[in-house]
Design a protein around this motif. Structure first.
Motif, PDB file in Angstrom:
ATOM      1  N   ASN A 115       0.827  -1.203   0.000  1.00 43.57           N
ATOM      2  CA  ASN A 115       0.000   0.000   0.000  1.00 43.57           C
ATOM      3  C   ASN A 115       0.864   1.256   0.000  1.00 43.57           C
ATOM      4  O   ASN A 115       0.553   2.232  -0.688  1.00 43.57           O
ATOM      5  CB  ASN A 115      -0.932  -0.001   1.224  1.00 43.57           C
ATOM      6  CG  ASN A 115      -2.288  -0.601   0.937  1.00 43.57           C
ATOM      7  OD1 ASN A 115      -3.158   0.041   0.353  1.00 43.57           O
ATOM      8  ND2 ASN A 115      -2.465  -1.849   1.336  1.00 43.57           N
ATOM      9  N   VAL A 116       1.941   1.238   0.756  1.00 43.16           N
ATOM     10  CA  VAL A 116       2.842   2.395   0.807  1.00 43.16           C
ATOM     11  C   VAL A 116       3.582   2.556  -0.514  1.00 43.16           C
ATOM     12  O   VAL A 116       3.858   3.675  -0.960  1.00 43.16           O
ATOM     13  CB  VAL A 116       3.837   2.251   1.982  1.00 43.16           C
ATOM     14  CG1 VAL A 116       4.818   3.427   2.004  1.00 43.16           C
ATOM     15  CG2 VAL A 116       3.080   2.179   3.313  1.00 43.16           C
ATOM     16  N   MET A 117       3.885   1.450  -1.170  1.00 43.77           N
ATOM     17  CA  MET A 117       4.588   1.502  -2.452  1.00 43.77           C
ATOM     18  C   MET A 117       3.699   1.984  -3.598  1.00 43.77           C
ATOM     19  O   MET A 117       4.214   2.436  -4.630  1.00 43.77           O
ATOM     20  CB  MET A 117       5.143   0.115  -2.792  1.00 43.77           C
ATOM     21  CG  MET A 117       6.264  -0.341  -1.873  1.00 43.77           C
ATOM     22  SD  MET A 117       6.608  -2.125  -2.029  1.00 43.77           S
ATOM     23  CE  MET A 117       7.119  -2.205  -3.742  1.00 43.77           C
ATOM     24  N   LEU A 118       2.393   1.894  -3.425  1.00 46.13           N
ATOM     25  CA  LEU A 118       1.471   2.187  -4.522  1.00 46.13           C
ATOM     26  C   LEU A 118       1.670   3.587  -5.119  1.00 46.13           C
ATOM     27  O   LEU A 118       1.741   3.729  -6.353  1.00 46.13           O
ATOM     28  CB  LEU A 118       0.032   1.994  -4.044  1.00 46.13           C
ATOM     29  CG  LEU A 118      -1.041   1.820  -5.109  1.00 46.13           C
ATOM     30  CD1 LEU A 118      -0.743   0.616  -5.997  1.00 46.13           C
ATOM     31  CD2 LEU A 118      -2.411   1.660  -4.436  1.00 46.13           C
ATOM     32  N   ARG A 131      11.793   1.134  -3.939  1.00 48.40           N
ATOM     33  CA  ARG A 131      10.447   1.376  -3.416  1.00 48.40           C
ATOM     34  C   ARG A 131      10.145   0.593  -2.141  1.00 48.40           C
ATOM     35  O   ARG A 131       9.647   1.169  -1.167  1.00 48.40           O
ATOM     36  CB  ARG A 131       9.410   1.099  -4.510  1.00 48.40           C
ATOM     37  CG  ARG A 131       9.500   2.117  -5.635  1.00 48.40           C
ATOM     38  CD  ARG A 131       8.637   1.764  -6.839  1.00 48.40           C
ATOM     39  NE  ARG A 131       9.017   2.620  -7.976  1.00 48.40           N
ATOM     40  CZ  ARG A 131       8.596   2.436  -9.211  1.00 48.40           C
ATOM     41  NH1 ARG A 131       7.762   1.439  -9.497  1.00 48.40           N
ATOM     42  NH2 ARG A 131       9.004   3.245 -10.180  1.00 48.40           N
ATOM     43  N   ARG A 132      10.427  -0.685  -2.135  1.00 48.98           N
ATOM     44  CA  ARG A 132      10.154  -1.439  -0.905  1.00 48.98           C
ATOM     45  C   ARG A 132      11.038  -0.973   0.252  1.00 48.98           C
ATOM     46  O   ARG A 132      10.519  -0.782   1.363  1.00 48.98           O
ATOM     47  CB  ARG A 132      10.303  -2.943  -1.137  1.00 48.98           C
ATOM     48  CG  ARG A 132      10.014  -3.749   0.131  1.00 48.98           C
ATOM     49  CD  ARG A 132       9.980  -5.245  -0.096  1.00 48.98           C
ATOM     50  NE  ARG A 132       9.948  -5.960   1.166  1.00 48.98           N
ATOM     51  CZ  ARG A 132       8.844  -6.214   1.872  1.00 48.98           C
ATOM     52  NH1 ARG A 132       7.664  -5.803   1.429  1.00 48.98           N
ATOM     53  NH2 ARG A 132       8.906  -6.872   3.018  1.00 48.98           N
ATOM     54  N   GLU A 137      11.158   1.813   5.417  1.00 50.49           N
ATOM     55  CA  GLU A 137      11.702   2.917   6.215  1.00 50.49           C
ATOM     56  C   GLU A 137      10.588   3.787   6.778  1.00 50.49           C
ATOM     57  O   GLU A 137      10.613   4.195   7.946  1.00 50.49           O
ATOM     58  CB  GLU A 137      12.644   3.752   5.346  1.00 50.49           C
ATOM     59  CG  GLU A 137      13.267   4.932   6.068  1.00 50.49           C
ATOM     60  CD  GLU A 137      14.132   5.779   5.139  1.00 50.49           C
ATOM     61  OE1 GLU A 137      14.469   6.912   5.541  1.00 50.49           O
ATOM     62  OE2 GLU A 137      14.442   5.326   4.031  1.00 50.49           O
ATOM     63  N   LEU A 138       9.583   4.087   5.948  1.00 52.82           N
ATOM     64  CA  LEU A 138       8.458   4.903   6.405  1.00 52.82           C
ATOM     65  C   LEU A 138       7.636   4.166   7.458  1.00 52.82           C
ATOM     66  O   LEU A 138       7.224   4.759   8.471  1.00 52.82           O
ATOM     67  CB  LEU A 138       7.571   5.292   5.216  1.00 52.82           C
ATOM     68  CG  LEU A 138       8.154   6.342   4.282  1.00 52.82           C
ATOM     69  CD1 LEU A 138       7.343   6.422   2.993  1.00 52.82           C
ATOM     70  CD2 LEU A 138       8.185   7.711   4.967  1.00 52.82           C
ATOM     71  N   LEU A 139       7.399   2.893   7.242  1.00 54.32           N
ATOM     72  CA  LEU A 139       6.648   2.110   8.219  1.00 54.32           C
ATOM     73  C   LEU A 139       7.407   2.026   9.540  1.00 54.32           C
ATOM     74  O   LEU A 139       6.810   2.060  10.622  1.00 54.32           O
ATOM     75  CB  LEU A 139       6.363   0.718   7.668  1.00 54.32           C
ATOM     76  CG  LEU A 139       5.364   0.656   6.500  1.00 54.32           C
ATOM     77  CD1 LEU A 139       5.329  -0.746   5.904  1.00 54.32           C
ATOM     78  CD2 LEU A 139       3.967   1.087   6.942  1.00 54.32           C
ATOM     79  N   GLN A 140       8.731   1.937   9.462  1.00 46.51           N
ATOM     80  CA  GLN A 140       9.558   1.925  10.661  1.00 46.51           C
ATOM     81  C   GLN A 140       9.422   3.247  11.404  1.00 46.51           C
ATOM     82  O   GLN A 140       9.240   3.274  12.632  1.00 46.51           O
ATOM     83  CB  GLN A 140      11.027   1.684  10.280  1.00 46.51           C
ATOM     84  CG  GLN A 140      11.997   1.738  11.462  1.00 46.51           C
ATOM     85  CD  GLN A 140      11.822   0.565  12.400  1.00 46.51           C
ATOM     86  OE1 GLN A 140      11.622  -0.559  11.974  1.00 46.51           O
ATOM     87  NE2 GLN A 140      11.873   0.839  13.704  1.00 46.51           N
ATOM     88  N   ARG A 141       9.464   4.335  10.663  1.00 44.60           N
ATOM     89  CA  ARG A 141       9.351   5.659  11.287  1.00 44.60           C
ATOM     90  C   ARG A 141       8.004   5.826  11.982  1.00 44.60           C
ATOM     91  O   ARG A 141       7.904   6.487  13.024  1.00 44.60           O
ATOM     92  CB  ARG A 141       9.516   6.742  10.218  1.00 44.60           C
ATOM     93  CG  ARG A 141       9.448   8.153  10.763  1.00 44.60           C
ATOM     94  CD  ARG A 141       9.611   9.178   9.680  1.00 44.60           C
ATOM     95  NE  ARG A 141       9.629  10.522  10.231  1.00 44.60           N
ATOM     96  CZ  ARG A 141       9.634  11.621   9.499  1.00 44.60           C
ATOM     97  NH1 ARG A 141       9.639  11.538   8.181  1.00 44.60           N
ATOM     98  NH2 ARG A 141       9.641  12.806  10.074  1.00 44.60           N
ATOM     99  N   LEU A 142       6.969   5.213  11.416  1.00 46.98           N
ATOM    100  CA  LEU A 142       5.628   5.352  11.963  1.00 46.98           C
ATOM    101  C   LEU A 142       5.285   4.248  12.963  1.00 46.98           C
ATOM    102  O   LEU A 142       4.143   4.164  13.426  1.00 46.98           O
ATOM    103  CB  LEU A 142       4.604   5.368  10.823  1.00 46.98           C
ATOM    104  CG  LEU A 142       4.753   6.576   9.891  1.00 46.98           C
ATOM    105  CD1 LEU A 142       3.807   6.495   8.723  1.00 46.98           C
ATOM    106  CD2 LEU A 142       4.508   7.868  10.659  1.00 46.98           C
ATOM    107  N   GLY A 143       6.261   3.401  13.261  1.00 47.50           N
ATOM    108  CA  GLY A 143       6.079   2.422  14.320  1.00 47.50           C
ATOM    109  C   GLY A 143       5.293   1.182  13.945  1.00 47.50           C
ATOM    110  O   GLY A 143       4.802   0.466  14.831  1.00 47.50           O
ATOM    111  N   VAL A 144       5.185   0.884  12.657  1.00 47.24           N
ATOM    112  CA  VAL A 144       4.426  -0.299  12.231  1.00 47.24           C
ATOM    113  C   VAL A 144       5.228  -1.161  11.247  1.00 47.24           C
ATOM    114  O   VAL A 144       4.655  -1.854  10.410  1.00 47.24           O
ATOM    115  CB  VAL A 144       3.059   0.090  11.616  1.00 47.24           C
ATOM    116  CG1 VAL A 144       2.077   0.517  12.689  1.00 47.24           C
ATOM    117  CG2 VAL A 144       3.222   1.184  10.555  1.00 47.24           C
ATOM    118  N   ALA A 145       6.532  -1.126  11.346  1.00 46.36           N
ATOM    119  CA  ALA A 145       7.359  -1.921  10.432  1.00 46.36           C
ATOM    120  C   ALA A 145       7.079  -3.409  10.576  1.00 46.36           C
ATOM    121  O   ALA A 145       7.189  -4.167   9.609  1.00 46.36           O
ATOM    122  CB  ALA A 145       8.841  -1.638  10.693  1.00 46.36           C
TER     123      ALA A 145
END
Length: 241
Positions: A115-118, A131-132, A137-145
């Motif tokens: 979904n984030v890559m879309l 992209r992945r 990295e973004l999911l890690q920053r937002l605490g849901v990696a």
């Protein structure tokens, strides 16, 4: 540069002049917005408040280019959003604006990372090989990696909204628009999300957030109130106790 200094930028990131929006339908046309003038400067966290039907979501949709004004000008980061073609508008929005919705609007058949890559796939702004890793990295920053390879249906509401924020940040926008982002969350998840949004502003992002919740308004640096489609008042909260 200190965070408060960003408010002194000489030109606004968002500039609405004489914006009106009227919808046809029913017995008579419905004026959702009337002659709205609004500036949002880089680094601000602006809450757009008002009762149901006051024009909050319409205003956000016009800034995002999801709708067009009946009259007036919508300028975002130097782009005349009101006059772009549909194709140019779609390309501009994908590269310059992130949007977070109340009901998440994640693709149910894609994992959180997918979904984030879309948006990256859509705009081609990042190499396929990047992209992945960027999504992770973004999911890690937002605490849901740790949720990266799970489908939205298996995530809590708070986790889904964090994935939605990561998706909105995928292409590195300067402006994040959020429509009632805490409206579908429990109080703990809502507080965590608001903390996250505030941290993004401290890092330089500009946020305009539609909300009717006092706790969300309290996190913003400025609250803009709409009433019956008109700008009623604006309140700077940066120096509030």
């Amino acid at each position: 540069m200190q965070p408060q200094d960003r408010f002194e930028s000489p030109s606004p990131l968002v500039n609405l002049r004489g914006v009106s929006k009227t919808y046809a339908g029913g017995a008579a046309p419905f004026p959702a917005l009337s002659d709205v003038d609004l500036e949002i400067r880089a680094g601000e966290f602006v809450a757009i408040a008002g009762q149901s039907g006051s024009g909050k979501s319409t205003l956000l949709n016009l800034i995002a280019g999801l709708d067009r004004p009946s009259r007036g000008e919508v300028m975002v980061d130097g782009h005349a959003v009101h006059s772009l073609s549909e194709r140019a508008l779609s390309r501009w929005r994908g590269n310059h604006v992130g949007i977070v919705f109340q009901f998440f609007q994640l693709m149910p058949t894609l994992t959180a990372a997918e979904n984030v890559m879309l948006p990256m796939d859509f705009c081609g702004r990042w190499r396929a090989s990047e992209r992945r890793p960027r999504a992770l990295e973004l999911l890690q920053r937002l605490g849901v990696a740790d949720q990266a390879d799970k489908f939205p249906a298996t995530l809590s509401g708070g986790q889904q909204q964090r994935v939605a924020v990561a998706r909105a940040l995928a292409n590195g926008p300067r402006l994040l628009l959020a429509d009632e982002p805490t409206g579908n969350l429990d109080s703990r998840s809502a507080d965590a999300l608001l903390d996250l949004l505030a941290s993004l502003v401290r890092d330089g992002l500009t946020i305009a957030m539609v909300t009717h919740e006092p706790t969300a308004m309290a996190r913003a640096s400025r609250v803009v109130h709409l009433a019956d489609g008109r700008l009623a008042d604006t309140r700077d909260t940066r120096h509030a106790a």
